[in-house]
Design an enzyme around this catalytic site. Structure first.
Site, PDB file in Angstrom:
ATOM      1  N   ASP A  35       0.861  -1.183   0.000  1.00  0.00           N
ATOM      2  CA  ASP A  35       0.000   0.000   0.000  1.00  0.00           C
ATOM      3  C   ASP A  35       0.890   1.223   0.000  1.00  0.00           C
ATOM      4  OD1 ASP A  35      -2.398  -1.085   0.034  1.00  0.00           O
ATOM      5  OD2 ASP A  35      -2.803  -0.910   2.164  1.00  0.00           O
ATOM      6  N   ASP A  86      -9.146  -5.488   1.990  1.00  0.00           N
ATOM      7  CA  ASP A  86      -7.869  -6.098   1.607  1.00  0.00           C
ATOM      8  C   ASP A  86      -7.821  -7.562   2.020  1.00  0.00           C
ATOM      9  OD1 ASP A  86      -6.781  -3.825   0.474  1.00  0.00           O
ATOM     10  OD2 ASP A  86      -6.047  -3.070   2.384  1.00  0.00           O
ATOM     11  N   ASP A 113      -4.543  -2.766   4.861  1.00  0.00           N
ATOM     12  CA  ASP A 113      -5.054  -2.271   6.144  1.00  0.00           C
ATOM     13  C   ASP A 113      -6.576  -2.284   6.200  1.00  0.00           C
ATOM     14  OD1 ASP A 113      -5.474  -0.341   4.298  1.00  0.00           O
ATOM     15  OD2 ASP A 113      -4.285   1.228   5.260  1.00  0.00           O
TER      16      ASP A 113
END
Length: 1182
Positions: free
Chosen positions: A457, A782, A778
């Site tokens: 990310d 996901d 997070d």
């Protein structure tokens, strides 16, 4: 009422206390329990009938909907006494004695014990006319010697006891560590509650009935409760009900929230009504615990995680409460392997089987040769006849041969391997905590060492996640820094202040800094905090606006989710009309704007042409500087007729743009260096972000993910989907294969795109090595990508509970550089195991050949049973401890990953094993056959049954052990390095074990006497033994000089398991067979191969961690959280996507039906490794 409260909880104090309990709260535990069993309209009806409304229930529980409970410790304690605590008592750990008993179940040990007892019993028997028994009784004339015959049997028993105690102690300490890890994870989970009007985070175990809890997107509910106020709240209750659709919750339709369910969208506040064993999942858990033995339960649920909780097991959901069908279906699905074993595990398994077979054959041959030799010599050559009174003497010989055979087996099987793996992993996991890696599944640690790709990310991982507004476009002016409030039209400023204050979650706020002069603290969503900080920079405050419009007065909230990429809030104006405030990604929200606030604050129209111009002149320049652009807009709606709030597309359109702001999120200073290390180590880093492509590209360049002049791709989610799908909209692997090798940045991506990319890379066959992918995530969405990846990293700070549940490792500091540490530790585990193998196999090869040849030529093993057990103890248990705890070095990051198919024992290692083996064999055979001449002592060969220990054989034993000790130092290096002492003092465990072993060896030789078959040696003999031992180090240098490439005859060993060696039908049959065997195993049939793996520091030690080491091939999806009675939420990704099919349906079926690796070895599942080996053994016997 008083009584029912008392029935449930033991009486405390006198009768006065009882009436008090019920008198204090206007509702009893039983009433709350029965309330929580109802759903929807029934529950609402019950609340109305019994309490008036939720507010009434809140008052009865002496709580407040706005201020929550007071922080009064006596009140909280009383609530715990009346309504229980929020934890489920863990199962008691096994006692040390139980562990000892388990260690005694080892078949090889049992065989040794029986042989020792027989030998012990027979040694006391003296036949009347023993001369007639010929040579067999030779040497028994000396009374003292005959009496000493019992010592060997006793010594074997004693060494067995030693081994059992060491095993049990190892086991006990592992279990303790495992529980420590669990409790650490449990303490990690905190939850937001309101106390005294302030929102505070408390550990889940401290929640009590009456608490006002703040629930938000991504939470895992830790207790049951009643929703007091909710915004667009959707819950995934599949963990409790098996229903996969998300359930919409609202205070006026269905306010019942249950522990263990996941918040998939929205936010709200709930009144906690049941905790711990009284909550819904707590009740189910207690039923499970009461209903069946722990063992069976473990088997039934097919879980490999330890069933014991540790402290304060918070409430977690179970699989379907509704019934067995779902369970059955799940079970059937999970019967087909879904994912290869961890790389190391597959290779070790294969190697262990090969060595086990070889050891078994060698030991059998040894026994047969010894028996035949004895029988032929006694009865044929000497012409003796078998006399009844001589039987015990002959039997004693056979027992002695049998013991030698078992000892060869004991030394041949490297049962220290699983111990080395366990110790290495346990040690790494413990140390990784200090490096901010909280490992939830042990094997993830080792898999990480093989990682070839990391999909990371951006926000919070590569950047600091401290958002600040640095540019803005207001009233047709582009401000490159924060404008002065006087430069902004007052009307625009007022709308801006209201739009940001109301349309940011009320849980997001800016707090004063912890230390004076520090930066203000951002609490809640960081982007929203950046916007609130913008207001403070404009010398305005959001708090008065929120006081004027408290959260419960918000008319309607459309919370942020990955499909909307925006958040909108509706408030009612004083004249009864409505105003909608909206904020979101600028290019998405500007498409919904039809007007904009102009230079003087007047509304002017905003056409597509204006939008394109704004994109070029404002948004793209901001994005190219790495800023994230957010648009803030509003719309006025009439009160008559009231709009249809459910029709979101009609409501959030025709907006008026107030401003576009550019938010900066600086790159973490340590990230570029960490990414450079990854690239050097042969790991490709890809950025997958929801930000726009220009921002993503700018940040990727700052981090070093993309470099000028490189051949790379940066794609947006839409373009990525267009390229990987065929005309029918189905994903094609060939299309993904054209993209992923060059792809470095995927922007504006949905969680589905992330999952598709990860799956595409893992399934790809473009490169000859299968890629090992790590993913960071997070958000709740996901989850699928985290599960699909080989290693999933969840963010400890920003991560939602759902993401943490799906992950293997939690980054406690959300920092990318911690991932690099995980890679280093993972590679270190792999290297530690290789070091141990190199050392262990040298010992095994030499000891087996010596015992075998010695037995065949001299009818007696030069190394006695007790000596072998000591060698085995130092070579297995101690060496695994010494070599498995080597700390990692930066040098590990300078080589490429080993890869899945790379052999465990490389050519260099094979050269070392054989080279040192040759040296040791030459020395030992020289000593065995000409040692008595060299040292001028009596020969120890062909000694009769109970003869005293000879100096000759003691020198052989001592030299053997000293050579191993010095070879242990050689084994520290496996890549042919010359300096084997490099960093040796950095590992105190290693130094102390080597010195300690040496000390004990001196004691054994000088004072071991008859039990260890040792005669004391003089100084000169000791120096010669030492000289030969040190020769190992010099010989190591000679071996290092020989180039490996010239040794064409060497072969590597310990390759990963092969693929596609089995059809699915065979697989299914095998599965049934294994399940059958597992049942047999449960019924106490002890399996041969479990026996083979002797001083089984093996299965039992590993049992403490069985979770991951032996759970065979489960797909991460089937891997359970460490809270073991927790099932994963079913992620229905389709819910998030409207237009494109996310993964074609065939894809999902493929997941469950097509084994990715169908080699026979892969069929093993946790707890079945032993059973499987049983079949291998029966095949072998046939």
């Amino acid at each position: 009422m008083a009584n029912s409260a008392v029935e449930f909880y033991p009486k405390r104090g006198g009768g006065g206390a009882e009436t008090n309990h019920a008198g204090d709260f206007g509702v009893t535990l039983e009433e709350l329990r029965s309330l929580m069993e109802l759903r929807g309209p029934e529950a609402l009806q019950k609340i109305q009938d019994s309490f008036g409304d939720a507010e009434g229930l809140c008052q009865r529980l002496k709580s407040s909907t706005s201020d929550g409970l007071s922080d009064n410790p006596t009140d909280l304690e009383k609530r715990r006494q009346v309504f229980g605590q929020n934890f489920i008592p863990p199962k008691k750990p096994k006692t040390f004695l139980q562990l000892v008993w388990e260690a005694l179940q080892d078949v090889t040990l049992i065989i040794l014990e029986i042989a020792a007892i027989i030998s012990l019993g027979l040694s006391f028997y003296q036949p009347p006319g023993h001369e007639s028994c010929g040579k067999a009784s030779g040497g028994a004339e000396d009374e003292g010697e005959a009496e000493a015959g019992w010592i060997e049997g006793a010594a074997i028993l004693l060494s067995v006891i030693c081994v059992v105690l060491v095993t049990a102690f190892n086991d006990w300490s592992k279990e303790k560590q495992f529980r420590g890890l669990q409790s650490r994870i449990e303490l990690e989970q905190r939850f937001a509650v309101v106390r005294n009007g302030n929102v505070i985070q408390i550990p889940v175990a401290e929640m009590v009935v009456g608490d006002m809890a703040q629930v938000k997107y991504g939470d895992l509910l830790p207790a049951d409760g009643v929703l007091i106020q909710g915004n667009d709240l959707k819950i995934d209750e599949s963990a409790l009900t098996g229903e996969s659709d998300h359930v919409r919750k609202s205070a006026d339709k269905d306010p019942m929230l249950l522990s263990g369910t996941h918040v998939m969208e929205g936010s709200g506040r709930m009144l906690v009504t049941a905790v711990g064993v009284n909550s819904q999942s707590g009740i189910i858990f207690t039923l499970l615990g009461a209903g069946e033995g722990e063992e069976e339960k473990k088997e039934k649920k097919g879980r490999s995680k330890k069933q014991d909780g540790a402290v304060a097991m918070e409430m977690q959901p179970l699989k379907s409460a509704e019934g067995g069908e779902v369970e059955e279906r799940e079970k059937k699905k999970s019967n087909v392997p879904k994912k290869e074993k961890s790389v190391l595990q597959g290779k070790l398994t294969k190697l262990a089987v090969q060595i086990g077979k070889a050891g078994l054959v060698m030991s059998a041959i040894t026994v047969i040769i010894l028996v035949l030799y004895f029988v032929i010599e006694t009865f044929v050559v000497e012409g003796q006849s078998w006399l009844p009174e001589c039987t015990p003497i002959y039997v004693q010989y056979f027992v002695k041969f049998f013991i030698i055979g078992v000892t060869v087996l004991v030394v041949a099987v490297p049962e220290g391997l699983p111990l080395a793996v366990t110790i290495s992993l346990a040690y790494s996991v413990k140390k990784m905590m200090k490096d901010n890696n909280l490992v939830r599944h042990l094997d993830a640690c080792e898999t990480m060492g093989n990682a070839t790709a990391i999909c990371s990310d951006k926000t919070g991982t590569l950047t600091t996640n401290r958002m600040t507004v640095v540019q803005s476009y207001i009233n047709d002016q582009h401000f490159r820094e924060i404008p002065d409030p006087s430069q902004i039209n007052p009307n625009t400023l007022e709308k801006l202040v209201n739009g940001i204050s109301v349309n940011c979650a009320y849980t997001s706020k800016i707090m004063p800094p912890d230390v004076e002069g520090g930066l203000p603290k951002q609490v809640g969503n960081k982007t929203e905090c950046g916007l609130l900080g913008f207001l403070l920079d404009l010398k305005r405050d959001y708090a008065p606006v929120r006081e004027q419009i408290p959260e419960e007065k918000l008319y309607k909230v459309y919370t942020f989710n990955s499909v909307r990429k925006s958040m909108s809030t509706v408030v009612q104006m004083p004249d009864g009309s409505f105003r909608l405030y909206s904020k979101g990604a600028s290019e998405i929200l500007l498409k919904k704007c039809s007007s904009i606030l102009g230079a003087n604050g007047e509304v002017r129209s905003f056409k597509p042409r204006d939008r394109d111009e704004m994109l070029k002149k404002v948004i793209e320049p901001m994005a190219c500087e790495g800023l994230r652009t957010i648009c803030i807009a509003y719309r006025d709606l009439p009160c008559d007729p009231e709009p249809d709030w459910e029709n979101e597309a009609e409501i959030v359109t025709d907006l008026t743009c107030i401003t576009v702001v550019g938010i900066e999120d600086p790159v973490r200073p340590e990230v570029p260096e960490a990414i450079r290390k990854c690239q050097k180590a042969g790991i490709t880093v890809r950025m997958v972000t929801g930000d726009n492509i220009n921002t993503a590209r700018a940040i990727a360049a700052k981090c070093g993910i993309i470099q000028p002049g490189d051949d790379f791709l940066c794609l947006e989610g839409k373009e990525f989907n267009r390229r990987i799908r065929n005309e029918k909209g189905e994903i094609e692997q060939e299309r993904i294969d054209k993209i992923w090798p060059k792809l470095r940045v995927l922007a504006r991506s949905s969680p589905t795109d992330k999952h598709t990319l990860v799956k595409g890379i893992i399934d790809s066959t473009v490169l000859e090595q299968r890629q090992v992918v790590a993913v960071t995530g997070d958000g709740t969405n996901d989850g699928p990508a985290l599960k699909k990846a080989d290693v999933g990293f969840a963010m400890g700070i920003a991560g939602t509970d759902v993401a943490k549940e799906a992950s293997d490792i939690i980054l406690t500091d959300d920092n990318f550089s911690s991932i690099v540490k995980a890679v280093m530790w993972g590679r270190n585990v792999y290297d530690s195991i290789s070091k141990f193998l190199q050392f262990q196999l040298t010992v095994n090869v030499v000891a087996v050949i010596v015992a075998f040849t010695g037995a065949c030529i001299t009818q007696d093993s030069p190394l006695k049973a007790v000596q072998m057990l000591w060698v085995n103890l130092i070579m297995d248990t101690f060496a695994s401890l010494a070599l498995a705890t080597e700390p990692p070095t930066e040098a590990l990051l300078l080589r490429k990953p080993y890869g899945r198919n790379n052999p465990l024992i490389s050519l260099t290692m094979m050269k070392n094993i054989l080279g040192h083996g040759v040296y040791q064999l030459v020395i030992i055979f020289s000593l065995l056959f000409v040692g008595e001449k060299i040292f001028d002592i009596d020969s120890g060969r062909n000694a009769p049954l109970h003869s005293p220990p000879s100096e000759h054989y003691t020198i052989i034993f001592n030299t053997f052990v000293l050579m191993q000790l010095f070879n242990e130092i050689n084994a520290r290096k496996i890549h042919g390095e010359r300096n084997v002492f490099d960093g040796i003092f950095g590992n105190p465990i290693f130094c102390s074990i080597v010195l300690g072993t040496f000390g004990v060896q001196i004691v054994i030789v000088q004072f071991g006497g008859k039990p260890f078959s040792c005669a004391p040696l003089n100084m000169e003999q000791w120096l010669w033994c030492l000289f030969v031992g040190v020769g190992e180090l010099l010989w190591g240098q000679v071996i290092a000089t020989v180039p490996t490439s010239h040794l064409k005859c060497l072969k590597e060993a310990g390759h990963g398991p092969g693929t596609d060696e089995m059809t699915e039908d065979e697989l299914a049959e095998d599965e049934e067979e294994i399940d059958h065997a597992e049942r047999e195993l449960r019924r106490g049939q002890i399996l041969w191969f479990r026996g083979l793996n002797r001083i089984q520091t093996q299965m039992r030690v590993v049992k403490a961690f069985r979770s991951s080491l032996y759970d065979g091939i489960e797909k991460p999806a089937s891997r359970n959280s460490i809270h073991n009675f927790m099932a994963h939420p079913e992620f229905l990704i389709n819910d998030f996507i409207h237009n494109i099919p996310l993964i074609d349906d065939t894809d999902i079926d493929d997941e469950s039906e097509c084994p990715t690796d169908t080699s026979p070895l892969t069929v093993w599942r946790g707890g079945q490794s032993a059973a499987c080996l049983w079949f291998l053994w029966t095949d072998l016997r046939r």
